[in-house]
Write an enzyme that holds these catalytic residues in place. Structure first.
Site, short mmCIF file in Angstrom:
data_model
loop_
_atom_site.label_atom_id
_atom_site.label_comp_id
_atom_site.label_asym_id
_atom_site.label_seq_id
_atom_site.Cartn_x
_atom_site.Cartn_y
_atom_site.Cartn_z
CE LYS A 173 75.76 -8.87 16.11
NZ LYS A 173 76.82 -8.54 14.94
CB THR A 204 76.62 2.71 15.44
OG1 THR A 204 75.60 2.81 14.56
CG2 THR A 204 76.33 3.46 16.89
N GLY A 206 79.99 -0.17 11.51
CA GLY A 206 80.96 -1.22 11.43
C GLY A 206 81.17 -1.80 12.81
CB THR A 207 79.01 -1.62 16.11
OG1 THR A 207 77.60 -1.82 15.41
CG2 THR A 207 78.97 -0.20 16.40
N GLY A 208 79.22 -4.25 14.11
CA GLY A 208 79.30 -5.82 14.01
C GLY A 208 80.52 -6.48 13.57
CB CYS A 209 83.05 -5.28 10.97
SG CYS A 209 81.61 -5.13 9.60
#
Length: 271
Positions: A173, A204, A206-209
């Site tokens: 990412k 932003t 929690g974008t990875g989760c």
């Protein structure tokens, strides 16, 4: 209905972790289940406390899930202790889990280290080789590849090293640290860029989760990996573009941005 399991920590503010995973899975059309690795006391400004579950209780959660409603995909988020990591790996092997998506949460985008060296070593040895795809951010890609990532060429090389080490696909990412929302998928000796548009939204959390859960959800529904990534990125763009603004810090996205049916209406809207 297809099913998915998230194994991660609870975010009491609802923007990341188990809560974000469940919201994402439901919004992407799959039945969501969870095995909680830790409880956190947190909000949009930060984390004030963490209470891990015991390996025995985590194993009991997983036994109950797999022996009743078998998950068609498994998403794994932050697991901070070696005994919990080995418990997860053992249970996934025991129940022959498929479509395993691992978000190797080790280093925050800010560069702050989130788990111990011992836990990182256990993660590398026991869990990462079981994944069909890993979704590291750039600091995590640096840890997994052992190299510095400062350019798009570095991203390609790091993803190659990780993929060849753990024999799985890698979605590196980019994020705002390197090239805005452009992500790199590497697998089987080839790579593909997924370009994203920059959305001017500071919330932003929690974008990875959310990305890894959306990928798992789409794999469950029969999409190939490339399409699953593409759809997951489109979903995140929609959730960010809804411009939800809650809390005093980096707030959550609106995971339910597309749930506009009758049962999402307020009392005022029904009148």
């Amino acid at each position: 209905m297809r099913t998915a399991l998230t194994i991660a920590g609870s975010d009491s503010s609802g923007g990341a972790g188990i809560q974000a995973d469940i919201k994402t899975m439901i919004s992407n059309g799959v039945y969501a289940m969870s095995a909680i690795t830790a409880l956190t006391a947190q909000n949009t400004t930060g984390v004030t406390g963490i209470m891990e579950v015991t390996p025995e209780f985590l194993a009991e959660q997983l036994d109950n899930i797999f022996t009743d409603i078998y998950p068609n995909a498994v998403k794994i988020g932050m697991v901070s202790a070696s005994p919990l990591i080995t418990t997860i790996a053992d249970k996934l092997k025991e129940y022959k889990a498929e479509n395993i998506v691992v978000d190797p949460v080790m280093v925050a985008t800010s560069g702050a280290k989130l788990i111990s060296d011992d836990a990182i070593a256990t993660l590398k040895e026991c869990l990462l080789p079981m994944a069909c795809v890993l979704t590291p951010n750039i600091p995590e890609a640096e840890v997994l590849s052992g190299m510095s990532v400062r350019s798009e060429e570095d991203m390609i090389e790091a993803a190659k090293v990780i993929s060849e080490t753990y024999h799985c696909a890698v979605l590196c990412k980019g994020g705002h640290q390197l090239n805005d929302a452009n992500d790199l998928l590497y697998r089987d000796g080839a790579y593909k860029w997924f370009y994203g548009k920059r959305i001017d939204n500071p919330n932003t959390h929690g974008t990875g989760c959310t990305l890894s859960s959306a990928i798992a959800s789409n794999l469950v529904k029969g999409f190939d990996l490339d399409t699953s990534v593409e759809r997951a990125k489109a979903y995140i763009s929609g959730a960010l573009g809804a411009m939800l603004d809650l809390g005093k810090g980096s707030g959550p996205m609106n995971h339910a941005f597309n749930l506009t049916g009758e049962y999402a209406k307020t009392a005022e809207e029904v009148r």
